[in-house]
Write a protein that holds these residues in place. Structure first.
Motif, mmCIF file in Angstrom:
data_model
loop_
_atom_site.group_PDB
_atom_site.id
_atom_site.type_symbol
_atom_site.label_atom_id
_atom_site.label_comp_id
_atom_site.label_asym_id
_atom_site.label_seq_id
_atom_site.Cartn_x
_atom_site.Cartn_y
_atom_site.Cartn_z
ATOM 1 N N VAL A 164 0.554 -1.122 0.297
ATOM 2 C CA VAL A 164 0.088 0.135 0.051
ATOM 3 C C VAL A 164 0.766 0.976 -0.209
ATOM 4 N N SER A 165 0.476 2.107 -1.024
ATOM 5 C CA SER A 165 1.240 3.217 -0.876
ATOM 6 C C SER A 165 1.313 3.935 0.237
ATOM 7 N N SER A 166 0.330 4.159 1.249
ATOM 8 C CA SER A 166 0.803 4.967 2.204
ATOM 9 C C SER A 166 1.747 3.982 3.340
ATOM 10 N N TRP A 167 2.273 2.832 3.498
ATOM 11 C CA TRP A 167 3.008 2.381 3.798
ATOM 12 C C TRP A 167 4.446 3.415 4.127
ATOM 13 N N PRO A 168 4.890 2.946 5.106
ATOM 14 C CA PRO A 168 6.775 3.925 4.793
ATOM 15 C C PRO A 168 7.055 2.774 3.902
ATOM 16 N N LEU A 169 8.055 3.757 3.318
ATOM 17 C CA LEU A 169 8.782 2.839 2.345
ATOM 18 C C LEU A 169 9.732 1.854 2.310
ATOM 19 N N GLU A 170 10.616 1.808 3.863
ATOM 20 C CA GLU A 170 11.460 0.643 4.203
ATOM 21 C C GLU A 170 10.343 -0.732 4.525
ATOM 22 N N HIS A 171 8.902 -0.273 4.699
ATOM 23 C CA HIS A 171 8.118 -1.315 4.311
ATOM 24 C C HIS A 171 8.151 -2.233 2.779
ATOM 25 N N ARG A 172 7.459 -1.081 1.874
ATOM 26 C CA ARG A 172 7.707 -1.639 0.962
ATOM 27 C C ARG A 172 9.191 -2.527 0.297
ATOM 28 N N ILE A 173 10.280 -2.129 1.062
ATOM 29 C CA ILE A 173 11.386 -2.729 -0.030
ATOM 30 C C ILE A 173 11.948 -4.345 0.193
ATOM 31 N N ILE A 174 11.918 -4.841 -0.696
ATOM 32 C CA ILE A 174 11.982 -6.360 0.025
ATOM 33 C C ILE A 174 13.661 -7.142 -0.280
ATOM 34 N N GLY A 175 14.330 -6.580 1.163
ATOM 35 C CA GLY A 175 16.014 -7.153 1.086
ATOM 36 C C GLY A 175 15.748 -9.516 1.220
ATOM 37 N N PRO A 176 16.678 -9.684 1.399
ATOM 38 C CA PRO A 176 16.939 -11.245 0.797
ATOM 39 C C PRO A 176 15.993 -11.697 2.353
ATOM 40 N N LEU A 177 16.376 -10.838 3.296
ATOM 41 C CA LEU A 177 15.757 -11.617 4.880
ATOM 42 C C LEU A 177 13.681 -11.777 4.495
ATOM 43 N N SER A 178 14.055 -10.582 3.936
ATOM 44 C CA SER A 178 12.628 -9.641 4.309
ATOM 45 C C SER A 178 10.997 -11.016 3.901
ATOM 46 N N PRO A 179 11.174 -11.573 2.573
ATOM 47 C CA PRO A 179 10.345 -11.980 2.776
ATOM 48 C C PRO A 179 10.512 -13.473 3.625
ATOM 49 N N ARG A 180 11.137 -13.953 4.507
ATOM 50 C CA ARG A 180 11.206 -14.329 5.491
ATOM 51 C C ARG A 180 11.038 -14.019 6.999
ATOM 52 N N VAL A 181 10.967 -12.102 6.831
ATOM 53 C CA VAL A 181 10.251 -11.737 7.958
ATOM 54 C C VAL A 181 9.043 -11.190 7.695
ATOM 55 N N ASP A 182 8.659 -11.342 6.443
ATOM 56 C CA ASP A 182 7.111 -10.448 6.308
ATOM 57 C C ASP A 182 6.407 -11.825 6.747
ATOM 58 N N PHE A 183 7.093 -12.804 6.075
ATOM 59 C CA PHE A 183 6.014 -13.749 6.376
ATOM 60 C C PHE A 183 5.456 -14.417 7.602
ATOM 61 N N LEU A 184 6.846 -14.524 8.490
ATOM 62 C CA LEU A 184 6.555 -14.746 10.057
ATOM 63 C C LEU A 184 5.779 -13.169 10.556
ATOM 64 N N ARG A 185 5.656 -12.112 9.693
ATOM 65 C CA ARG A 185 4.853 -11.109 10.670
ATOM 66 C C ARG A 185 3.857 -11.256 10.461
ATOM 67 N N ALA A 186 3.618 -11.843 9.026
ATOM 68 C CA ALA A 186 1.808 -11.704 7.991
ATOM 69 C C ALA A 186 1.567 -12.889 9.258
ATOM 70 N N ALA A 187 2.320 -14.302 9.869
ATOM 71 C CA ALA A 187 1.467 -14.707 11.263
ATOM 72 C C ALA A 187 1.020 -14.524 11.901
ATOM 73 N N VAL A 188 1.591 -13.543 12.422
ATOM 74 C CA VAL A 188 2.032 -12.786 13.731
ATOM 75 C C VAL A 188 0.536 -12.160 13.609
ATOM 76 N N ALA A 189 0.310 -11.257 12.122
ATOM 77 C CA ALA A 189 -1.363 -11.017 12.718
ATOM 78 C C ALA A 189 -2.325 -12.065 11.881
ATOM 79 N N VAL A 190 -2.188 -13.149 11.771
ATOM 80 C CA VAL A 190 -2.953 -13.458 10.838
ATOM 81 C C VAL A 190 -3.695 -14.859 13.089
ATOM 82 N N ALA A 191 -2.676 -14.931 13.323
ATOM 83 C CA ALA A 191 -3.193 -14.658 14.632
ATOM 84 C C ALA A 191 -3.442 -14.655 15.539
#
Lengths: 270, 373, 489
Positions: free
Chosen positions: A152-179
């Protein structure tokens, strides 16, 4: 009319044969021609059969689906809802799964595909006219659109950028959000448990012993434990890339990514 | 090398070359002694269209259902930063929690050009090999290069994992099922051969940049669905044997010059395509050109060579024992036509010196046969 | 069997353009009412059923199809329908029983009849096995798990040499005839049958070339032709999905009919070939050994019925290593017994074994019908001896007893072998069936032509326990509990 139908069937059978024969001969022009013809005849058959059957059943053409219609929300708002729940960039498949688990109504997969193009076009024709845009995540190395991840465009740039570890971190964060959403009891559906499980099985220590249902609290704790391992490295990579983006990219590019102009120096050697 | 390439290109004619894939390179191991296929492959000739032009279209289509199944399973394994794969690597291979980086390499920005991707892949893999830490654990769809008969083949493994025991591992994702731990042997062999080609390409990449090629493991990771579900399981496969075979066959391909030298002047497989790309070459002439190079037909060819039907017809016309398969030829060691074998059996043909023994056995069998009435 | 005689017949087939017989008799029993099954599966899936033609009446196959083979509910509906047909067929074989009284054993009952399943080829048998594996553990209240247990039973028996409970038509045909094509091509039912019964006016070779075209002769399955999948099946299945998504029952019914029509077009040609091949095989006389083997099959069938009736668990997931090794050894024994029996029953088979030296024949050149020997216990016994001249490449095996099919009760052993330039001389001792000194039974006389082949191993000994008889908690039979196989006399 029945006779016409049979004549059409014969014709369809003959055409299919011819197409396959032409395919074997690698005669692509003929295949194309025959296929077009085949489609035409098949359509004619459909229409005729339709008319026949509906006559027989003595009923006007069936009304559309019997399932409960969801509130009439445009697809982009559905997606926005889901992304807001998740708080991280997500692939259409995950967006669909989360939508099914927590929200009423249908979110056709086909709509997701065309969203990105529509959003970019809309932004370019009148920048900032909408309160938010759905845009792609950006890769940390090239600041180019990352394949298949929506943000979403309103998110901070840092959240919209994907580094090598981001797919994993975001997956884990999504898990927390869903839980979290499950614990809040947000419109639970039979798909909720399935979604929780799909996260839990891929996170160490997140599945309860035995065969019971997934425990959202356990899932959260397990995911947060692993987030802690990756967090610093991931944050650094994202922050560095965000800095670069602020210095080098214009506003549109910061949302929709750069087209590949030149490969950064060292990548080009090989 | 250039003169070799020029000669090969002349053989192919005005048709654009067909590139090698890991599957076709692995396929070279089947029946490597066939000169006809070696030359056609080396020159980049389109065997499929050549076969169709001379009246023997092959059948190499794959069912859209099989393709879709393969695609869906791979997507599932790789979804969310390859979360499912990561779990398998952690559980089965002791990958540490820190190793979780994921780099998609299927495009560079929006660009999907093969050469650009290959360079990007090289940079990323070298960085990982040199720097080790957090330089990427899972490389999704890297683009590798391999020299085959003087040409560059572009290869795209499903995934390469680094730092599993400090080494690069090729990961192959296949959708055929493992049921109760049992799996179709042929499909595993095919996957192992293909993976061996990737291992070789990866090793050459490292060696070319002064790194130890042994950093690439000879064990590849095969990920398949278990039983009748979508639940993935991983198996380790040792591909040393397949690696040796691929090396041998590549060496043979680079000696394709000797085959070229044996070829009469003016032989060409040119399809002479017109403006629409449709072939105009006279089929009889094209078939005659093919007959100029010796083939070694086997019934199994039809699984991997588009010209199999053409070669089978040739073998039939030549009354060759090859149509029955290598086992029959082996039993009749040295005798190579139906006519010769039946001649020996019926005593109408005098055996050559080295045929004495098989001739006696054949006569004996023929006596038994006629005794049955 | 692939000796020199078979190779010669293949070459004669290639030269003449017609298949050549490899057997005088048929060595598998064929029942009057077999259940023919032609299964098709969806490409890319382990065992997702696409459809099948099944039944006992060549003119009225039951046609089952699945409009969306990936849908588990539709799969289940298919299995329910298939269970109805298969279980009904199996139940109808459980009428009459007969009492069997083995020598020194308990009398028992066995069914006078047994089911027989015929499929086009080996992959179809494997597919039935997979379908059995998929369904036998399902926890549904209907007949589907039971179907799974029976399919597993049939697939299992299909591996047992000499059993006729489940057979692949291509196996039966290739055992009987040699064609002028390779084994790979023989695995194609249409091409194989083309050699064996070509249409009037063409050679088998020409008919086989025509039969290679998948447009006229769809693959016998279980895999379908990829071009058919792409061009016909996929649009039909997608049409079904769309209609269901739209909630339009009229369109869905029509789409389902389209899939059905498409799949039927691939099933029916093979269905007809199945019965054509079966008719041809029935014209052949049945070998003498069939009766005994079929009795063993009926015993197996009876035990499986009992097993299910007693509430036993389904067959385990896979053989425990020990059980698997035992099973392999049993299969090997069964194979060698089956081969030896065929050689006794069938002069073609015996002749083939003579090319490899496992059997031999020749002319009697000398005989000592009155010869006696003194045993270790001091008794004088009759041990007639004869000398046979042969040109066969005999492989001498001291422990092996041989039998002449014309004198089935008289066994001989090879005592000595002497070679000369025109072949060799075999000295044979008659070791059983020679009678006594007072009442000798005649032996072959000089000048007579004789043939000898290995004596088939006796029935009995240890047979492997069927998987359903292996407690799966143990993964194999408990030590010393190998079931006595009185069943197979």
């Amino acid at each position: 009319m029945q006779d016409d139908l049979e004549a059409l069937e014969d014709r369809i059978a003959r055409l299919r044969r011819s197409v396959r024969a032409a395919m074997r001969r690698r005669d692509s022009a003929r295949v194309k021609e025959l296929r077009a013809e085949l489609r035409r005849v098949e359509r004619a058959w459909d229409e005729l059969a339709d008319a026949l059957e509906r006559d027989e059943r003595q009923q006007p053409s069936a009304p559309e689906p019997a399932r409960p219609p969801g509130p009439l929300v445009p697809a982009r708002e559905h997606v926005h809802q889901v992304l807001t729940l998740l708080g991280v960039p997500a692939a259409p498949k995950l967006i669909g799964a989360v939508h099914r688990a927590f929200f009423p109504g249908e979110l056709p997969a086909s709509r997701l595909a065309s969203l990105r193009r529509d959003e970019e076009r809309s932004f370019r024709s009148s920048p900032g006219a909408r309160p938010y845009y759905l845009c792609p995540a950006l890769t940390s190395d090239l600041l180019a659109p990352a394949r298949g991840l929506v943000t979403v465009s309103s998110w901070p740039l840092e959240h919209r950028i994907i580094g090598p570890l981001s797919p994993r971190v975001d997956f884990l964060r999504a898990a927390v959000a869903v839980a979290d959403a499950a614990q809040r009891g947000l419109h639970e559906t039979p798909d909720t448990e399935r979604l929780l499980r799909s996260f839990a099985v891929s996170i160490p220590g997140a599945t309860p012993r035995g065969t019971g249902p997934i425990d959202p609290g356990l899932l959260t704790r397990a995911a947060e434990a692993e987030i802690a391992v990756h967090l610093d490295a991931d944050r650094q990579a994202r922050a560095a890339a965000a800095d670069r983006a602020r210095r080098r990219l214009d506003e549109t590019e910061r949302l929709f990514g750069t087209k590949l102009r030149a490969i950064p120096g060292k990548t080009a050697q090989g | 090398m250039d003169s070799l390439n020029t000669r090969l290109a002349a053989l192919r004619g005005g048709t654009s070359p067909v590139g090698f894939s890991a599957r076709t390179i692995a396929g070279l191991n089947e029946n490597p002694g066939c000169a006809r296929r070696a030359l056609l492959d080396a020159s980049g000739a389109d065997k499929d269209r050549i076969g169709a032009r001379v009246g023997f279209p092959g059948r190499f289509g794959q069912s859209p259902f099989a393709l879709a199944r393969g695609r869906v399973f791979e997507e599932q394994i790789k979804a969310n930063g390859a979360a499912q794969l990561l779990r398998l690597l952690r559980e089965k291979l002791g990958l540490t929690i820190e190793e979780a980086a994921y780099l998609p390499l299927e495009d560079v920005g929006d660009n999907t050009g093969r050469e650009l991707r290959a360079r990007h892949t090289t940079a990323q893999l070298l960085r990982a090999a040199r720097e080790g830490d957090d330089a990427g654990t899972l490389f999704d769809h890297p683009m590798l290069r391999l020299r085959v008969a003087g040409c560059t083949a572009y290869l795209e493994p499903d995934l390469v994992a680094f730092q599993v025991g400090g080494r690069f591992h090729v990961v192959e994702i296949k959708s055929f099922a493992v049921i109760d731990g049992q799996v179709d042997g042929e499909q595993v062999t095919a996957a192992a051969r293909q993976a061996a080609v990737y291992v070789l390409a990866l090793r050459e990449l490292l060696a070319d940049h002064g790194l130890d090629p042994e950093t690439v493991s000879h064990e590849v990771l095969l990920v398949t669905p278990a039983d009748f579900t979508n639940r993935p399981v991983v198996s380790l496969i040792d591909v040393r044997k397949q690696l040796a075979a691929v090396r041998r066959v590549l060496a043979r391909m680079s000696r394709v010059e000797t085959l070229l030298d044996a070829l009469p002047e003016g032989v060409s497989f040119d399809l002479a395509p017109d403006d629409d790309g449709d072939p105009t070459r006279d089929p009889a002439e094209l078939a005659a050109a093919l007959h100029q190079i010796p083939a070694r037909y086997r019934p199994g060819c039809r699984a991997h060579c588009e010209l199999a039907a053409f070669c089978r017809d040739e073998a039939r016309c030549a009354d060759s024992l090859d149509v029955f398969g290598p086992a029959v030829g082996g039993m009749l060691g040295g005798v190579d036509t139906v006519c010769a074998a039946l001649g020996l059996a019926e005593g109408t043909r005098a055996p050559a010196e080295d045929e004495a023994e098989i001739a006696r056995a054949l006569r004996h069998a023929e006596t038994l046969r006629s005794g049955l009435g | 069997m692939s000796g020199l005689l078979t190779v010669l017949e293949k070459m004669h087939a290639a030269r003449t353009g017609y298949a050549r017989p490899l057997r005088r008799f048929r060595h598998h029993h064929l029942v009057d009412e077999p259940l023919v099954i032609v299964p098709l599966k969806l490409a890319g899936e382990a065992a997702a059923p696409l459809g099948c033609a099944v039944g006992t009446d060549p003119d009225e196959p039951v046609l089952l199809t699945v409009p969306q083979p990936r849908n588990r509910d539709l799969q289940h509906a298919f299995f329910t329908d298939l269970a109805h047909v298969v279980l009904g067929y199996v139940a109808a074989r459980q009428g009459e029983t007969e009492e069997v009284v083995p020598r020194g054993g308990e009398p028992r009952l066995r069914y006078a009849d047994a089911p027989q399943i015929l499929v086009p080829n080996r992959p179809a048998l494997d597919h039935l096995g997979l379908t059995g594996r998929l369904t036998r553990f399902q926890e549904t209240e209907d007949d589907v798990p039971l179907l799974g247990r029976w399919l597993t039973f049939f697939a299992d028996r299909a591996e047992y040499p000499g059993s006729s409970l489940a057979l692949a038509l291509t196996d039966l045909l290739t055992a009987q005839w040699a064609t002028g094509q390779s084994d790979l091509e023989d695995a194609n039912l249409a091409m194989l049958l083309a050699w064996i019964c070509p249409p009037e006016g063409t050679t088998g070779a020409a008919a086989a070339q025509v039969a290679e075209n998948p447009l006229d002769f769809p693959p016998a399955g279980p895999a379908t032709d990829p071009d058919f999948d792409g061009l016909v099946l996929q649009p039909a299945v997608q049409g079904y999905d769309r209609a269901v998504d739209a909630g339009d029952p009229v369109a869905a019914a029509r789409a389902e009919a389209k899939v059905r029509e498409a799949v039927t077009s691939q099933l029916m040609p093979t269905w007809r070939l199945m019965w054509k091949g079966l008719r041809r095989l029935r014209e052949l006389p049945e070998a003498a050994g069939c009766e005994q083997r079929w009795a063993a099959d009926r015993d197996r069938f009876t035990r499986h019925v009992d097993r299910i009736a007693e509430g036993g668990p389904p067959q385990p997931r896979h053989d425990h290593a020990v059980a698997a090794a035992a099973r392999l050894a049993t299969l090997e024994r069964a194979q060698s017994r089956f081969e030896a029996q065929q050689a006794v029953d069938d002069p073609f088979v015996l002749a083939e074994l003579r090319t490899t030296g496992e059997a031999f024949g020749g002319t009697v050149v000398a005989g000592e019908p009155d010869r006696t020997e003194v045993t270790a216990k001091g008794r004088t016994v009759l041990r007639p001896r004869l000398t046979v001249r042969t040109e066969d490449p005999v492989r001498v095996d001291d422990d092996q007893a041989y039998v002449c099919p014309d004198r089935p009760k008289q066994n001989v052993r090879i005592r000595e072998i002497a070679e000369d330039e025109s072949g060799c001389l075999l000295v044979l001792d008659v070791v059983s069936g020679m009678g006594t000194v007072k009442k000798p039974v005649p032996i072959p006389e000089p000048g007579e032509t004789v043939r000898y082949t290995r004596v088939p191993p006796q029935w009995g000994g240890q047979d492997f326990p069927a998987p359903e008889e292996t407690p799966w908690t143990h993964g194999g039979p408990p030590p010393g509990s190998e079931e006595p196989q009185g069943a197979e006399q």
